[in-house]
Design an enzyme around this catalytic site. Sequence first.
Site: not given
Length: 585
Positions: A462, A509
């Site tokens: 993102d 992550c």
Amino acid sequence: MSRTEIRRSGIPASSGVALGYVHLLDREKVTLPKKRLSVDEVEAEVEKFDQALEQAKKQLVELRKRFSEEQGDEHIYLIDAQQLMLEDKSLTEDTRETIQNERINSEWALQKSIERFRNMFNRIDDEYFRDRRSDIEYIEERLLRILVGSREQEYVSLQRQALVIAHDLAPADMVKLNRDHLVGFVTDTGGRTSHTVIIARSLGIPMVVGMQDFSIQVENGDRIIVDGSEGLVVLNPSSETWAEYEKRRESFLDSRKELLQNRHHKAETKDEFHIRLMSNIDFVEEVPAVINNGSEGVGLLRTEHLFLGGTIPISEEEQFRHYKEVVESIRPQNTIIRLLDLPGDQIFSLPNQLATSRSSALGIRGIRLLTKEPEIFRPQIRAILRASAFGKVSLMYPMVSCVEEVREANAFVAEVMDELSNEGIEYDSDIAIGSMIEIPSAALMADEIAKEVSFLSIGTNDLLQYTLAVERGNELVANLYEPLNRAHIQLISQVVRMAHKAGKEVGVCGEVGGEPYFIPLLVGLEVNFLSMSPGSISLAKQVIRDLTVSEAKKWLEEVLRLETTEDIKNYLNECYGQGLRSGGN
Ligand code: PEP
Ligand code: MG
């Protein structure tokens, strides 16, 4: 068809090289009969639909058995997901009501309900969930075949080095293939996180996806090469190309064998800097892969799938059982459980106003939903805290954009802790709470956020899309979704430095955490952990074990001085000596 060599690029999905002959897999679409019903035909039509449902369930039970016998239980959840869809009232009731209210035949009514169901998935702005569309299509096709009485091809016999080409490929289609001669996959559609890709990776079958109209350009028997690491497909290769790729295939297989021997080694650089390599998972069925690949716990347990598709919200008890099972299998290693990150309108217990609010990547989701509607999170937080009594657990906030949100969420978690204490329920009162950093504003304020939590985890999937304004799952702008963009690297560096200055641990992550070409930059930053798909762990270990922190730091410093992405790529190419490698795993 011309016999000249044609090279086409797609999205690298599962690494490795395959050479073979085209086997076109055509899931012939069933033609849809449309008919208006008279009043007295309605009940019989509903009955016909109910019987088709029962039959589809039976077929899936059979398929599940065969899937388990042929491919083991690791991915059986993929069939489970389809079984759950068949149970879903928003599909079954909706179809019955459409037959009754609109007085149309069951096939037509089913298609209308499926369309609504599909739209529900499409609205979720997440590549992972959009990729679940193939499950819906598979269910639609199975039910339609039963309703119109058309038999599905049960088993596909593949011959000599079959490279399966399909417009789309559902996991259950893979079961129909005899694997003895299967060497690779190419599909027109799909993204890096679709179910079929997950299976191809775990089976070690090279795959390229997103090839657009490729399946209509090939013919059965055409010679073809697939390089799943590079995302390259070569049709009608010359004999020189064929020989070259045979060599590449051999060296890929040799290095994979070598890597697997390394998987229980420590992820430590030559100058003894250790980075924890952890796994990103969604399902408890992925736990064996976490353990077998030698990862040090779960760095991201996504929880969205628990909340999706049902007509009632998942209960605290159900969540608790799920988290506890993962946590107990992973202990003594840590499991980082992330709070739900679904757009507001996907959650069934929401007040109407929120439930009908527009959903988008920039709408009410993640921690924003928690600060707006904390009660939705109470059962989830209670369940996670209760699971923390059974192993090492951390809790993580998604889509944080500012420090206020973290403070508010912390206060809420503290309230839930008091509640459990008052009820005499056990939990780990020292549970580590962390924040994802995946929005540029949070990256810029990471120093303040770090003060409020125990660790930060950078969600580059993102962070990159919001930094560059490039949608992460949109194949039309896929060439612009470039992790080696300096702005992105600069933001990550800033977050890591701020976290360390605040004395807090920080990891990555997002997908780049498992990408061999990106890992050296993260080593140069001395991140504490990387979390990735379990299949990427052994290669990541190898990359780290071949490095020293001091050389990685030097590369990083230079990268942060270079102006363009092209310059960065060229420079890293020189540093790595062998070209930028992509894990594809
Ligand atoms: C990320 O955004 O990098 C991330 C790990 O979260 P998700 O992929 O679930 O959005
Ligand atoms: Mg994210």
